[in-house]
Design a protein around this motif. Structure first.
Motif, short mmCIF file in Angstrom:
data_model
loop_
_atom_site.label_atom_id
_atom_site.label_comp_id
_atom_site.label_asym_id
_atom_site.label_seq_id
_atom_site.Cartn_x
_atom_site.Cartn_y
_atom_site.Cartn_z
N SER A 131 40.51 32.06 48.15
CA SER A 131 40.69 33.30 47.38
C SER A 131 40.20 34.54 48.13
CB SER A 131 39.94 33.19 46.05
OG SER A 131 38.56 33.03 46.33
N THR A 132 39.50 34.35 49.26
CA THR A 132 39.06 35.51 50.04
C THR A 132 40.14 35.95 51.04
OG1 THR A 132 38.10 34.27 51.88
CG2 THR A 132 36.68 34.63 49.97
N GLY A 133 41.23 35.17 51.15
CA GLY A 133 42.28 35.51 52.11
C GLY A 133 42.14 34.76 53.43
N GLU A 182 46.49 39.79 51.36
CA GLU A 182 47.20 39.38 50.14
C GLU A 182 47.88 38.03 50.36
OE1 GLU A 182 49.58 42.51 48.44
OE2 GLU A 182 50.74 41.11 47.22
N ILE A 190 47.39 37.06 44.85
CA ILE A 190 45.97 37.22 45.13
C ILE A 190 45.77 38.41 46.06
CG2 ILE A 190 43.91 36.07 46.08
CD1 ILE A 190 45.40 33.40 45.59
N CYS A 192 43.18 40.15 48.22
CA CYS A 192 41.92 39.67 48.79
C CYS A 192 41.00 40.84 49.13
CB CYS A 192 42.20 38.83 50.02
SG CYS A 192 43.53 37.62 49.74
N ASN A 193 39.78 40.56 49.28
CA ASN A 193 38.63 41.43 49.62
C ASN A 193 38.28 42.54 48.65
OD1 ASN A 193 39.97 44.03 50.37
ND2 ASN A 193 40.65 42.93 52.20
#
Ligand SMILES: Nc1ncnc2c1ncn2[C@@H]1O[C@H](COP(=O)(O)OP(=O)(O)OP(=O)(O)O)[C@@H](O)[C@H]1O
Ligand SMILES: [Mg+2]
Length: 193
Positions: A131-133, A182, A190, A192-193
């Motif tokens: 989920s953080t990319g 993304e 999602i 990200c960041n």
């Protein structure tokens, strides 16, 4: 490193086991998401990939791009700069050849190469993501090299594409791995960041 090897094996096996129907449903859902995405709507030059190894299929989306008059590019192994990719225009009548990995790519023609800085979107294949990319690819480092410093390339925006089953809790990433801003799956977008 062993963790990365094991993760690649298990997630690749998962996506290879998806049925034809699951693949078609995934591709339909993904296409619906992509065609209503603001950045994709305004993009004119889009790099993507032809599905291999159970990856999400993009032909439906590619046909939509062609209908919209968008230019579609595919990665081609660089003929002498090992480990690097070129992006070549992909049209309905493009001559295709199988590369060293058995993946279909447009036959090299320098007049069809698009410099990275002219691309608007680069859809990035991946094996696993979190989920953080963070992304884990097939292990060649091709997209890490391509995306190194992507923020400095004029308009370039990378988006990772994957099946939902390719998401993991945490990618054991390395210093050279380039995270994605993304990631889009058939069921999630999602940022990200
Ligand atoms: N910017 C870079 N310059 C030189 N070597 C790199 C760079 N990025 C990655 N590499 C090398 O590429 C190899 C493979 O990297 P990695 O395991 O992260 O691949 P990957 O992200 O799974 O693959 P890909 O990017 O092709 O999907 C590593 O040995 C790494 O050192
Ligand atoms: Mg990497």
């Amino acid at each position: 490193m062993d963790k990365r090897v094991a993760l690649r094996q298990s997630i690749r096996a998962k996506r290879q086991q998806l049925s034809r129907t699951e693949q078609i449903n995934a591709s339909n859902l993904l296409t619906q998401r992509l065609v209503s995405h603001n950045k994709i709507h305004s993009a004119t030059k889009i790099a993507l990939y032809l599905a291999n190894d159970g990856e999400l299929e993009l032909m439906l989306f590619i046909k939509w791009c062609w209908q919209q008059g968008k230019q579609v590019y595919l990665p081609v192994l660089h003929p002498f700069c090992s480990g690097h990719l070129l992006f070549l225009l992909f049209e309905e009548n493009s001559t295709m050849i199988d590369n060293h990995y058995g993946i279909s790519e447009p036959k090299l023609d320098v007049s069809k190469v698009c410099p990275l800085k002219q691309l608007d979107i680069i859809f990035t294949p991946l094996v696993a993501f979190d989920s953080t990319g963070a992304r884990l690819g097939m292990g060649g480092g091709f997209y890490d090299r391509t995306l190194a410093n992507w923020q400095a390339q004029h308009n370039l925006y990378p988006i990772g594409l994957a099946h939902d089953c390719q998401q993991v809790k945490k990618i054991p990433n390395q210093s050279w791995d380039i995270p994605l801003p993304e990631i889009i799956t058939p069921n999630q977008r999602i940022i990200c960041n």
